[in-house]
Scaffold this motif. Structure first.
Motif, PDB file in Angstrom:
ATOM      1  N   GLU A  29       0.804  -1.214   0.000  1.00 16.85           N
ATOM      2  CA  GLU A  29       0.000   0.000   0.000  1.00 16.85           C
ATOM      3  C   GLU A  29       0.841   1.270   0.000  1.00 16.85           C
ATOM      4  O   GLU A  29       0.362   2.339  -0.401  1.00 16.85           O
ATOM      5  N   PHE A  56      -0.106 -12.766  -7.666  1.00 13.71           N
ATOM      6  CA  PHE A  56      -0.489 -11.715  -6.727  1.00 13.71           C
ATOM      7  C   PHE A  56      -0.390 -12.185  -5.279  1.00 13.71           C
ATOM      8  O   PHE A  56      -0.675 -13.339  -4.960  1.00 13.71           O
ATOM      9  N   ASN A  58      -1.481 -10.650  -1.140  1.00 14.23           N
ATOM     10  CA  ASN A  58      -2.644  -9.969  -0.585  1.00 14.23           C
ATOM     11  C   ASN A  58      -2.489  -8.451  -0.523  1.00 14.23           C
ATOM     12  O   ASN A  58      -3.487  -7.735  -0.376  1.00 14.23           O
ATOM     13  N   ASP A  60      -0.696  -6.639  -3.042  1.00 18.44           N
ATOM     14  CA  ASP A  60      -0.341  -6.093  -4.351  1.00 18.44           C
ATOM     15  C   ASP A  60      -1.416  -5.197  -4.961  1.00 18.44           C
ATOM     16  O   ASP A  60      -1.109  -4.298  -5.733  1.00 18.44           O
ATOM     17  N   LYS A  61      -2.682  -5.445  -4.642  1.00 18.57           N
ATOM     18  CA  LYS A  61      -3.768  -4.649  -5.214  1.00 18.57           C
ATOM     19  C   LYS A  61      -4.220  -3.517  -4.287  1.00 18.57           C
ATOM     20  O   LYS A  61      -5.139  -2.774  -4.624  1.00 18.57           O
ATOM     21  N   LEU A  63      -5.987  -3.576  -1.699  1.00 19.48           N
ATOM     22  CA  LEU A  63      -7.413  -3.688  -1.403  1.00 19.48           C
ATOM     23  C   LEU A  63      -7.746  -3.399   0.062  1.00 19.48           C
ATOM     24  O   LEU A  63      -8.898  -3.127   0.393  1.00 19.48           O
ATOM     25  N   THR A  72      -3.108   0.906  -9.881  1.00 17.33           N
ATOM     26  CA  THR A  72      -3.987  -0.218  -9.573  1.00 17.33           C
ATOM     27  C   THR A  72      -3.268  -1.547  -9.793  1.00 17.33           C
ATOM     28  O   THR A  72      -2.148  -1.590 -10.325  1.00 17.33           O
ATOM     29  N   GLY A  73      -3.942  -2.630  -9.426  1.00 17.89           N
ATOM     30  CA  GLY A  73      -3.412  -3.952  -9.723  1.00 17.89           C
ATOM     31  C   GLY A  73      -3.262  -4.179 -11.207  1.00 17.89           C
ATOM     32  O   GLY A  73      -2.297  -4.820 -11.665  1.00 17.89           O
ATOM     33  N   ASP A  74      -4.192  -3.637 -11.994  1.00 20.35           N
ATOM     34  CA  ASP A  74      -4.087  -3.757 -13.457  1.00 20.35           C
ATOM     35  C   ASP A  74      -2.877  -3.003 -13.984  1.00 20.35           C
ATOM     36  O   ASP A  74      -2.211  -3.456 -14.933  1.00 20.35           O
ATOM     37  N   GLN A  89      -2.735 -15.858 -13.156  1.00 19.41           N
ATOM     38  CA  GLN A  89      -3.880 -15.658 -12.275  1.00 19.41           C
ATOM     39  C   GLN A  89      -4.840 -16.837 -12.462  1.00 19.41           C
ATOM     40  O   GLN A  89      -5.676 -16.827 -13.351  1.00 19.41           O
ATOM     41  N   GLN A 105      -4.508 -17.309  -7.878  1.00 21.25           N
ATOM     42  CA  GLN A 105      -4.946 -16.058  -7.278  1.00 21.25           C
ATOM     43  C   GLN A 105      -4.731 -16.154  -5.774  1.00 21.25           C
ATOM     44  O   GLN A 105      -4.775 -17.243  -5.199  1.00 21.25           O
ATOM     45  N   GLU A 109      -8.495 -13.003  -2.022  1.00 20.47           N
ATOM     46  CA  GLU A 109      -9.628 -12.765  -2.912  1.00 20.47           C
ATOM     47  C   GLU A 109     -10.888 -13.412  -2.341  1.00 20.47           C
ATOM     48  O   GLU A 109     -11.974 -12.839  -2.388  1.00 20.47           O
TER      49      GLU A 109
END
Length: 222
Positions: A29, A56, A58, A60-61, A63, A72-74, A89, A105, A109
């Motif tokens: 983050e 990924f 927990n 990396d995105k 969230l 973003t994760g993208d 993924q 994944q 998630e």
């Protein structure tokens, strides 16, 4: 930090690995987009026979803290792929007609964000089990299913080796986070599991009672 990461990559390269895998939490983050781009660019120069593979973690995105980062994760996936990294993924890839890399994944998630990920049996069952199967799964919390499905080697991170005293002992005693293992090598049935403490840290800028590391895994053909 990026310079230090590049130095680690050069040290890894001296071991002449056939491939490099990143089992999640490449960023967190606090990472800025500029830092992320520089870190992915460093991977472009790693010389291996079969390439670099990533799943990924927990963090990396980002969230857990939506809107805390400027990418973003993208965006992360796009930069990794731009620099030649294969992002998996809930996918598998067959290399040299000899071994598979299966990338899952992250468990967050499902358990943290109410989404879903493929069951390991659904990823492995269609594969040719006469070939060696390597699974990348950030969190070491699905050992029974992965052994039952027939994985040969499962590589994980996530735990930071316990990060610091007394967290490692508390995690072992009370199974905080439901991890099957906090650190090291374990064999269940015909499956070998490795949990690395990783080369960096999270939140607290140091480790005690464990170590920062990258792991060289030597798979010998029978």
């Amino acid at each position: 930090m990026i310079l230090q990461f590049s130095k680690h990559l050069k040290t890894i390269e001296k071991a002449k690995p056939d491939l490099l895998v990143i089992a999640g939490d490449f960023v967190d983050e606090r990472t800025t987009k500029a830092e992320m781009i520089k870190a992915t660019q460093a991977l472009q120069d790693v010389n291996t026979q079969y390439g670099v593979y990533y799943v990924f973690g927990n963090h990396d995105k980002a969230l857990y803290r939506p809107g805390s980062r400027d990418f973003t994760g993208d965006d992360l996936v796009a930069e990794l792929e731009k620099n030649g990294v294969i992002v998996l993924q809930d996918e598998s890839i067959l290399l040299d007609d000899r071994f598979y890399i299966v990338g899952r994944q992250d468990a967050s998630e499902e358990f943290d964000f109410g989404r879903s990920r493929a069951a390991i049996a659904d990823l492995i069952n269609p594969l040719d089990h006469s070939k060696y199967i390597i699974v990348l799964d950030h969190q070491p919390r699905d050992y029974a299913a992965e052994a039952k499905a027939g994985a040969d080697l499962v590589l994980s991170g996530h735990t930071h080796g316990g990060q610091m005293i007394p967290l490692k002992q508390l995690i072992n005693w009370f199974s905080i986070g439901q991890n099957d293992r906090i650190y090291g090598l374990e064999q269940r049935d015909n499956t070998n599991f490795v949990v690395t403490s990783g080369i960096s840290d999270w939140a607290i800028q140091f480790k005690t009672g464990t170590k920062s590391e990258f792991v060289i895994v030597d798979v010998k053909e029978q």
